[in-house]
Design a protein around this motif. Sequence first.
Motif, PDB file in Angstrom:
ATOM      1  N   MET A 107      94.420  10.125  41.624  1.00 18.74           N
ATOM      2  CA  MET A 107      95.285   9.491  42.614  1.00 18.74           C
ATOM      3  C   MET A 107      95.473  10.469  43.760  1.00 18.74           C
ATOM      4  N   TYR A 108      95.443   9.947  44.992  1.00 17.24           N
ATOM      5  CA  TYR A 108      95.501  10.771  46.192  1.00 17.24           C
ATOM      6  C   TYR A 108      96.731  10.444  47.015  1.00 17.24           C
ATOM      7  N   GLU A 109      97.264  11.464  47.663  1.00 21.68           N
ATOM      8  CA  GLU A 109      98.466  11.351  48.473  1.00 21.68           C
ATOM      9  C   GLU A 109      98.246  10.497  49.730  1.00 21.68           C
ATOM     10  N   GLN A 110      97.040  10.487  50.249  1.00 22.31           N
ATOM     11  CA  GLN A 110      96.738   9.770  51.484  1.00 22.31           C
ATOM     12  C   GLN A 110      95.658   8.712  51.239  1.00 22.31           C
ATOM     13  N   PRO A 111      95.563   7.727  52.139  1.00 23.54           N
ATOM     14  CA  PRO A 111      94.463   6.753  52.041  1.00 23.54           C
ATOM     15  C   PRO A 111      93.105   7.442  52.158  1.00 23.54           C
ATOM     16  N   GLN A 112      92.073   6.724  51.758  1.00 21.83           N
ATOM     17  CA  GLN A 112      90.682   7.198  51.849  1.00 21.83           C
ATOM     18  C   GLN A 112      90.418   8.430  50.981  1.00 21.83           C
ATOM     19  N   TYR A 113      91.179   8.572  49.871  1.00 22.81           N
ATOM     20  CA  TYR A 113      90.956   9.639  48.894  1.00 22.81           C
ATOM     21  C   TYR A 113      91.092  11.032  49.514  1.00 22.81           C
ATOM     22  N   ARG A 114      92.161  11.224  50.280  1.00 27.02           N
ATOM     23  CA  ARG A 114      92.419  12.506  50.933  1.00 27.02           C
ATOM     24  C   ARG A 114      93.792  13.035  50.524  1.00 27.02           C
ATOM     25  N   GLY A 115      93.996  14.302  50.804  1.00 28.76           N
ATOM     26  CA  GLY A 115      95.282  14.930  50.511  1.00 28.76           C
ATOM     27  C   GLY A 115      95.362  15.431  49.082  1.00 28.76           C
ATOM     28  N   ARG A 116      96.567  15.807  48.690  1.00 34.52           N
ATOM     29  CA  ARG A 116      96.766  16.300  47.326  1.00 34.52           C
ATOM     30  C   ARG A 116      96.424  15.202  46.326  1.00 34.52           C
ATOM     31  N   MET A 117      95.967  15.620  45.167  1.00 37.35           N
ATOM     32  CA  MET A 117      95.560  14.652  44.151  1.00 37.35           C
ATOM     33  C   MET A 117      96.229  14.945  42.822  1.00 37.35           C
ATOM     34  N   MET A 118      96.162  13.960  41.935  1.00 37.16           N
ATOM     35  CA  MET A 118      96.690  14.113  40.594  1.00 37.16           C
ATOM     36  C   MET A 118      95.783  13.370  39.623  1.00 37.16           C
ATOM     37  N   TYR A 119      95.471  14.027  38.520  1.00 36.30           N
ATOM     38  CA  TYR A 119      94.651  13.454  37.451  1.00 36.30           C
ATOM     39  C   TYR A 119      95.538  12.630  36.531  1.00 36.30           C
ATOM     40  N   MET A 120      95.111  11.408  36.246  1.00 33.22           N
ATOM     41  CA  MET A 120      95.866  10.511  35.385  1.00 33.22           C
ATOM     42  C   MET A 120      94.981  10.082  34.216  1.00 33.22           C
ATOM     43  N   ARG A 121      95.417  10.394  33.016  1.00 33.85           N
ATOM     44  CA  ARG A 121      94.711   9.913  31.824  1.00 33.85           C
ATOM     45  C   ARG A 121      95.547   8.797  31.219  1.00 33.85           C
ATOM     46  N   PRO A 122      95.041   8.082  30.228  1.00 33.73           N
ATOM     47  CA  PRO A 122      95.823   6.960  29.675  1.00 33.73           C
ATOM     48  C   PRO A 122      97.231   7.380  29.262  1.00 33.73           C
ATOM     49  N   GLY A 123      98.195   6.586  29.716  1.00 35.48           N
ATOM     50  CA  GLY A 123      99.597   6.858  29.419  1.00 35.48           C
ATOM     51  C   GLY A 123     100.499   6.276  30.488  1.00 35.48           C
ATOM     52  N   GLU A 124     101.810   6.397  30.254  1.00 38.68           N
ATOM     53  CA  GLU A 124     102.812   5.906  31.192  1.00 38.68           C
ATOM     54  C   GLU A 124     103.338   7.071  32.026  1.00 38.68           C
ATOM     55  N   TYR A 125     103.417   6.851  33.330  1.00 38.76           N
ATOM     56  CA  TYR A 125     103.904   7.854  34.267  1.00 38.76           C
ATOM     57  C   TYR A 125     105.066   7.242  35.045  1.00 38.76           C
ATOM     58  N   ARG A 126     106.280   7.436  34.534  1.00 38.26           N
ATOM     59  CA  ARG A 126     107.478   6.837  35.127  1.00 38.26           C
ATOM     60  C   ARG A 126     107.909   7.531  36.415  1.00 38.26           C
ATOM     61  N   ASN A 127     107.566   8.801  36.529  1.00 42.42           N
ATOM     62  CA  ASN A 127     108.023   9.607  37.650  1.00 42.42           C
ATOM     63  C   ASN A 127     107.021  10.732  37.842  1.00 42.42           C
ATOM     64  N   PHE A 128     106.390  10.809  38.991  1.00 42.01           N
ATOM     65  CA  PHE A 128     105.347  11.808  39.205  1.00 42.01           C
ATOM     66  C   PHE A 128     105.890  13.228  39.250  1.00 42.01           C
TER      67      PHE A 128
END
Length: 185
Positions: free
Chosen positions: A142-163
């Motif tokens: 997941m990227y902070e900005q459109p077009q896959y730019r900016g800071r990113m975060m890896y998400m694996r299967p699970g619930e993420y209630r608050n980043f």
Amino acid sequence: MTSTGMNMMNKITFYEERNFQGRSYESSSDCPDMSSYLSKCHSCRVERGCFMVYDRTNFMGNQYFMRRGEYADYMSMMGMTDSIRSCRMIPMHRGQYRMKIYEKENFGGQSYELMDDCDNVMDRYRMSNCMSCNVMDGHWLMYEQPQYRGRMMYMRPGEYRNFMNQGMNQGMRFMSMRHINDSYY
């Protein structure tokens, strides 16, 4: 080959100095704290697989996606301000990709289910924020900005209630996301 067998092939080597110099540490799995192996880390080589590297221990802080290749001076390449402190191996996923994104924290507000990449949440779904998500299948960036730019975060299967629980800044929101498929391996 089983998924476990596929993951055994992953390999990343970290080096204390730029251009693959100095002491090195090799990993094929998660490493929450690299300080016991290296005092600093300024270059790395991914021989097989994909990894997320983090500028803080325990998979926290800024994250960077590494796939097969050589990163002789990744700090200037990626704009990192600090050394790599932890790394996480990303297992290869076969099958469908599904994630439900939410406009607000704790699964509040509008929600949409994704099965493919989204380069702009605002344009596609008319959502001004993505503040929580539930990853049902696959691994995503997941990227902070459109077009896959900016800071990113890896998400694996699970619930993420608050980043923020993942070590991101308060108010961090994501505006684009893509799944990590076998073309990265």
